[in-house]
Design a protein around this motif. Structure first.
Motif, PDB file in Angstrom:
ATOM      1  N   GLU A 170       0.814  -1.218   0.073  1.00 46.48           N
ATOM      2  CA  GLU A 170      -0.157  -0.110   0.162  1.00 46.48           C
ATOM      3  C   GLU A 170       0.832   1.187  -0.389  1.00 46.48           C
ATOM      4  OE1 GLU A 170      -3.284   1.966  -0.482  1.00 46.48           O
ATOM      5  OE2 GLU A 170      -2.737   0.719  -0.908  1.00 46.48           O
ATOM      6  N   LEU A 171       1.839   1.498   0.702  1.00 41.67           N
ATOM      7  CA  LEU A 171       3.191   2.601   0.704  1.00 41.67           C
ATOM      8  C   LEU A 171       3.620   1.928  -0.715  1.00 41.67           C
ATOM      9  CD1 LEU A 171       4.746   4.247   2.175  1.00 41.67           C
ATOM     10  CD2 LEU A 171       6.201   3.267   2.370  1.00 41.67           C
ATOM     11  N   ALA A 172       4.101   1.310  -1.289  1.00 45.39           N
ATOM     12  CA  ALA A 172       4.321   1.353  -2.566  1.00 45.39           C
ATOM     13  C   ALA A 172       3.420   2.001  -3.511  1.00 45.39           C
ATOM     14  CB  ALA A 172       4.237  -0.006  -3.292  1.00 45.39           C
ATOM     15  N   ARG A 173       1.857   1.597  -3.472  1.00 45.59           N
ATOM     16  CA  ARG A 173       0.582   2.069  -4.206  1.00 45.59           C
ATOM     17  C   ARG A 173       0.572   3.708  -4.119  1.00 45.59           C
ATOM     18  NH1 ARG A 173      -4.317   3.379  -4.803  1.00 45.59           N
ATOM     19  NH2 ARG A 173      -4.960   3.322  -2.526  1.00 45.59           N
ATOM     20  N   GLN A 174       0.476   4.239  -2.256  1.00 44.24           N
ATOM     21  CA  GLN A 174       0.918   5.184  -2.853  1.00 44.24           C
ATOM     22  C   GLN A 174       1.610   6.187  -3.050  1.00 44.24           C
ATOM     23  OE1 GLN A 174      -2.173   6.799  -1.316  1.00 44.24           O
ATOM     24  NE2 GLN A 174      -3.358   5.192  -0.906  1.00 44.24           N
ATOM     25  N   LEU A 175       2.885   5.906  -3.020  1.00 47.82           N
ATOM     26  CA  LEU A 175       3.612   6.629  -3.006  1.00 47.82           C
ATOM     27  C   LEU A 175       4.050   6.470  -4.668  1.00 47.82           C
ATOM     28  CD1 LEU A 175       6.295   6.124  -0.388  1.00 47.82           C
ATOM     29  CD2 LEU A 175       4.646   8.213  -1.120  1.00 47.82           C
ATOM     30  N   ASP A 176       3.516   5.935  -5.141  1.00 49.07           N
ATOM     31  CA  ASP A 176       3.919   5.856  -6.623  1.00 49.07           C
ATOM     32  C   ASP A 176       5.339   5.601  -7.061  1.00 49.07           C
ATOM     33  OD1 ASP A 176       3.468   4.737  -9.552  1.00 49.07           O
ATOM     34  OD2 ASP A 176       3.118   7.266 -10.012  1.00 49.07           O
ATOM     35  N   ALA A 177       6.185   4.329  -5.961  1.00 50.84           N
ATOM     36  CA  ALA A 177       7.705   4.098  -5.818  1.00 50.84           C
ATOM     37  C   ALA A 177       7.568   2.523  -5.319  1.00 50.84           C
ATOM     38  CB  ALA A 177       8.349   4.703  -5.053  1.00 50.84           C
ATOM     39  N   TRP A 178       8.742   2.245  -5.774  1.00 51.35           N
ATOM     40  CA  TRP A 178       8.700   0.606  -5.803  1.00 51.35           C
ATOM     41  C   TRP A 178       9.595   0.763  -4.067  1.00 51.35           C
ATOM     42  CZ3 TRP A 178      13.954  -0.820  -3.258  1.00 51.35           C
ATOM     43  CH2 TRP A 178      13.691  -2.043  -3.531  1.00 51.35           C
ATOM     44  N   VAL A 179       8.930  -0.005  -3.031  1.00 47.80           N
ATOM     45  CA  VAL A 179       9.559  -0.215  -1.723  1.00 47.80           C
ATOM     46  C   VAL A 179      10.014  -1.738  -1.365  1.00 47.80           C
ATOM     47  CG1 VAL A 179       8.694  -0.346   0.421  1.00 47.80           C
ATOM     48  CG2 VAL A 179       7.622   1.561  -1.318  1.00 47.80           C
ATOM     49  N   LEU A 181      11.795  -4.243   1.645  1.00 46.98           N
ATOM     50  CA  LEU A 181      12.249  -4.548   2.646  1.00 46.98           C
ATOM     51  C   LEU A 181      13.392  -5.490   3.216  1.00 46.98           C
ATOM     52  CD1 LEU A 181      11.806  -4.669   5.517  1.00 46.98           C
ATOM     53  CD2 LEU A 181       9.728  -6.273   5.736  1.00 46.98           C
ATOM     54  N   PHE A 182      14.600  -5.053   3.506  1.00 47.71           N
ATOM     55  CA  PHE A 182      15.538  -5.700   4.046  1.00 47.71           C
ATOM     56  C   PHE A 182      15.405  -6.056   5.058  1.00 47.71           C
ATOM     57  CE2 PHE A 182      16.357  -3.004  -0.012  1.00 47.71           C
ATOM     58  CZ  PHE A 182      17.430  -4.333  -0.664  1.00 47.71           C
ATOM     59  N   ASP A 183      15.885  -7.572   5.204  1.00 46.89           N
ATOM     60  CA  ASP A 183      15.590  -8.115   6.629  1.00 46.89           C
ATOM     61  C   ASP A 183      17.326  -7.438   7.558  1.00 46.89           C
ATOM     62  OD1 ASP A 183      18.009  -9.234   6.049  1.00 46.89           O
ATOM     63  OD2 ASP A 183      16.684 -11.643   5.720  1.00 46.89           O
ATOM     64  N   ALA A 184      16.781  -8.062   8.872  1.00 49.92           N
ATOM     65  CA  ALA A 184      18.794  -7.946   9.439  1.00 49.92           C
ATOM     66  C   ALA A 184      20.060  -8.025   9.050  1.00 49.92           C
ATOM     67  CB  ALA A 184      18.501  -8.185  11.162  1.00 49.92           C
ATOM     68  N   ALA A 185      20.083  -9.160   8.178  1.00 49.00           N
ATOM     69  CA  ALA A 185      21.043  -9.712   7.513  1.00 49.00           C
ATOM     70  C   ALA A 185      21.647  -8.905   5.973  1.00 49.00           C
ATOM     71  CB  ALA A 185      21.126 -11.089   6.806  1.00 49.00           C
ATOM     72  N   GLY A 186      20.292  -7.836   6.172  1.00 46.17           N
ATOM     73  CA  GLY A 186      20.385  -7.391   4.280  1.00 46.17           C
ATOM     74  C   GLY A 186      20.490  -8.023   3.467  1.00 46.17           C
ATOM     75  N   MET A 187      19.077  -9.262   3.616  1.00 49.94           N
ATOM     76  CA  MET A 187      18.331  -9.952   2.436  1.00 49.94           C
ATOM     77  C   MET A 187      17.169  -9.019   1.909  1.00 49.94           C
ATOM     78  SD  MET A 187      20.206 -12.775   1.505  1.00 49.94           S
ATOM     79  CE  MET A 187      19.360 -13.069   0.420  1.00 49.94           C
ATOM     80  N   LEU A 188      16.878  -8.919   0.650  1.00 50.20           N
ATOM     81  CA  LEU A 188      15.859  -8.178   0.813  1.00 50.20           C
ATOM     82  C   LEU A 188      14.655  -9.506   0.887  1.00 50.20           C
ATOM     83  CD1 LEU A 188      14.273  -5.824  -0.714  1.00 50.20           C
ATOM     84  CD2 LEU A 188      14.960  -7.253  -3.084  1.00 50.20           C
ATOM     85  N   THR A 189      13.400  -9.231   1.513  1.00 50.88           N
ATOM     86  CA  THR A 189      12.496  -9.969   1.829  1.00 50.88           C
ATOM     87  C   THR A 189      11.519  -9.962   1.212  1.00 50.88           C
ATOM     88  OG1 THR A 189      11.899  -9.335   3.820  1.00 50.88           O
ATOM     89  CG2 THR A 189      14.227 -10.371   3.437  1.00 50.88           C
ATOM     90  N   ARG A 190      10.892  -8.312   0.284  1.00 44.80           N
ATOM     91  CA  ARG A 190       9.863  -8.429   0.669  1.00 44.80           C
ATOM     92  C   ARG A 190       9.745  -7.264  -0.516  1.00 44.80           C
ATOM     93  NH1 ARG A 190       8.112  -9.588   5.594  1.00 44.80           N
ATOM     94  NH2 ARG A 190       6.013 -11.161   5.857  1.00 44.80           N
ATOM     95  N   GLU A 191       9.314  -6.757  -1.686  1.00 50.99           N
ATOM     96  CA  GLU A 191       9.585  -6.102  -2.696  1.00 50.99           C
ATOM     97  C   GLU A 191       7.909  -5.560  -3.705  1.00 50.99           C
ATOM     98  OE1 GLU A 191      12.003  -5.824  -6.085  1.00 50.99           O
ATOM     99  OE2 GLU A 191      11.950  -7.923  -5.900  1.00 50.99           O
ATOM    100  N   HIS A 192       8.015  -4.458  -3.894  1.00 50.24           N
ATOM    101  CA  HIS A 192       6.238  -3.585  -4.502  1.00 50.24           C
ATOM    102  C   HIS A 192       7.090  -2.848  -5.357  1.00 50.24           C
ATOM    103  CE1 HIS A 192       4.160  -6.739  -1.750  1.00 50.24           C
ATOM    104  NE2 HIS A 192       4.743  -5.946  -0.783  1.00 50.24           N
ATOM    105  N   PRO A 193       6.466  -3.183  -6.382  1.00 51.24           N
ATOM    106  CA  PRO A 193       6.571  -3.938  -7.169  1.00 51.24           C
ATOM    107  C   PRO A 193       7.404  -4.971  -7.401  1.00 51.24           C
ATOM    108  CG  PRO A 193       6.632  -2.320  -8.559  1.00 51.24           C
ATOM    109  CD  PRO A 193       6.715  -1.481  -7.293  1.00 51.24           C
ATOM    110  N   ALA A 194       7.190  -6.419  -7.701  1.00 52.12           N
ATOM    111  CA  ALA A 194       8.624  -7.642  -7.574  1.00 52.12           C
ATOM    112  C   ALA A 194       8.587  -7.136  -9.155  1.00 52.12           C
ATOM    113  CB  ALA A 194       7.378  -8.243  -7.590  1.00 52.12           C
ATOM    114  N   GLY A 195      10.781  -7.104  -8.840  1.00 49.57           N
ATOM    115  CA  GLY A 195      11.228  -7.095  -9.995  1.00 49.57           C
ATOM    116  C   GLY A 195      11.292  -6.274 -10.292  1.00 49.57           C
ATOM    117  N   ALA A 196      10.431  -5.091 -10.064  1.00 48.70           N
ATOM    118  CA  ALA A 196      10.858  -3.552 -10.432  1.00 48.70           C
ATOM    119  C   ALA A 196      12.314  -3.180 -11.309  1.00 48.70           C
ATOM    120  CB  ALA A 196      10.238  -1.951 -10.144  1.00 48.70           C
ATOM    121  N   LEU A 197      13.316  -3.492  -9.669  1.00 49.08           N
ATOM    122  CA  LEU A 197      14.748  -3.245 -10.382  1.00 49.08           C
ATOM    123  C   LEU A 197      15.540  -4.290 -10.901  1.00 49.08           C
ATOM    124  CD1 LEU A 197      15.498  -1.901  -6.530  1.00 49.08           C
ATOM    125  CD2 LEU A 197      14.301  -0.698  -7.781  1.00 49.08           C
TER     126      LEU A 197
END
Length: 319
Positions: A170-179, A181-197
């Motif tokens: 929802e944050l990605a949709r509201q800002l119209d931007a890729w968002v 989430l990286f965990d404490a180990a620096g791994m990308l665990t979630r992204e919206h929209p997926a595969g945009a980078l």
């Protein structure tokens, strides 16, 4: 983000009620010059008004400072000072001191690529300033309305089964931007929209996130990978970082920052609760309340009595 009321040079010139006219062809200006934001509109007939001006300002003049002046260098120096001060457009009020815009001023603006527009005699300078002030107020109201609606949408997303993922989406949709989430180990665990980078941007961003996590301090930062600006916000408190939220956006306005702050708080709390629940599930059976939660049928507690029908009370039925 939703579109808001524009407060640009182009929007000011588009006001039909003001009857403003661009004196130069747009091709003679810097690319995007007419789409530059205008913070305020002011008027002055000083030969050098720059000490009293701010940047991103549209200046209007009647040209009395040029009365009897036919030296091109004077006009060039005047426009150059305005350009260096950050004035984004110059308006000339005609039929007050001069019948039209002085050709030497037109030439100077063309050389400096400064937007120059005519303010006809029937349009008072105060009307132009008032129209811009109204646009600023409308823009502020539109942004506040967007912020309230966005906060409501974020709150509803947090109530969904996977509240964290829904909130980030929802944050990605509201800002119209890729968002992401990286965990404490620096791994990308979630992204919206997926595969945009693309792969290079994603790798560079991961390196920047790793630097932030190694630093170990809760903070926000801005980085740029290639042509893409990112805002990084750490999650966690008390020296224990639980991850980083990355947003493919540059500097956000006050309402955008407020929305991100809400999501940061929600995401940090969600990760903290998930860690607490994981630790609780890892405890062996027999550890107090965790053991009781783990049993499907805890049975009566020690010392409990079976409560049945009082002696002598017969079962009865209603007919």
């Amino acid at each position: 983000m939703e579109e808001t009321v524009a407060t640009t040079v182009r929007a000011l010139l588009a006001r039909a009620d003001l009857h403003l006219r661009l004196a130069l062809d747009e091709t003679e200006l810097e690319p995007g010059a007419l789409d530059a934001p205008v913070r305020w509109v002011h008027n002055s007939d000083l030969a050098d008004p720059t000490p009293f001006l701010s940047d991103a300002l549209a200046l209007m003049t009647t040209g009395s400072q040029f009365a009897g002046v036919d030296d091109p260098a004077v006009y060039d120096a005047y426009v150059r000072r305005l350009r260096e001060r950050g004035v984004c457009a110059l308006g000339f009020g005609t039929h007050v001191v001069a019948e039209g815009i002085p050709p030497l001023l037109v030439d100077a603006c063309r050389v400096q690529r400064m937007p120059l527009f005519e303010v006809p005699y029937r349009t008072p300078f105060i009307a132009v300033a008032r129209a811009h002030a109204d646009a600023i107020a409308a823009q502020a109201y539109a942004r506040r309305s967007w912020a309230l609606a966005a906060q409501r949408a974020i709150a509803l997303a947090a109530l969904r089964p996977d509240g964290l993922a829904a909130t980030l989406a929802e944050l990605a949709r509201q800002l119209d931007a890729w968002v992401g989430l990286f965990d404490a180990a620096g791994m990308l665990t979630r992204e919206h929209p997926a595969g945009a980078l693309d792969a290079d941007t994603a790798a560079t961003l991961a390196d920047e996130v790793a630097v932030v996590l190694r630093r170990g301090a809760r903070a926000g930062s801005a980085v740029r990978t290639g042509a893409t600006p990112f805002t990084l916000q750490t999650l966690g408190r008390g020296g224990h970082l639980r991850g980083v939220i990355a947003i493919a956006a540059g500097e956000l306005d006050q309402e955008g920052r407020g929305l991100v702050t809400s999501v940061i708080a929600m995401a940090g709390l969600a990760l903290e609760q998930n860690e607490g629940l994981a630790r609780a599930r890892a405890l062996p059976v027999g550890h107090g309340a965790v053991a009781a939660v783990g049993r499907s049928d805890p049975g009566p507690s020690r010392g409990a009595r079976h409560v049945g029908r009082p002696p002598g009370l017969r079962r009865c039925s209603w007919r």
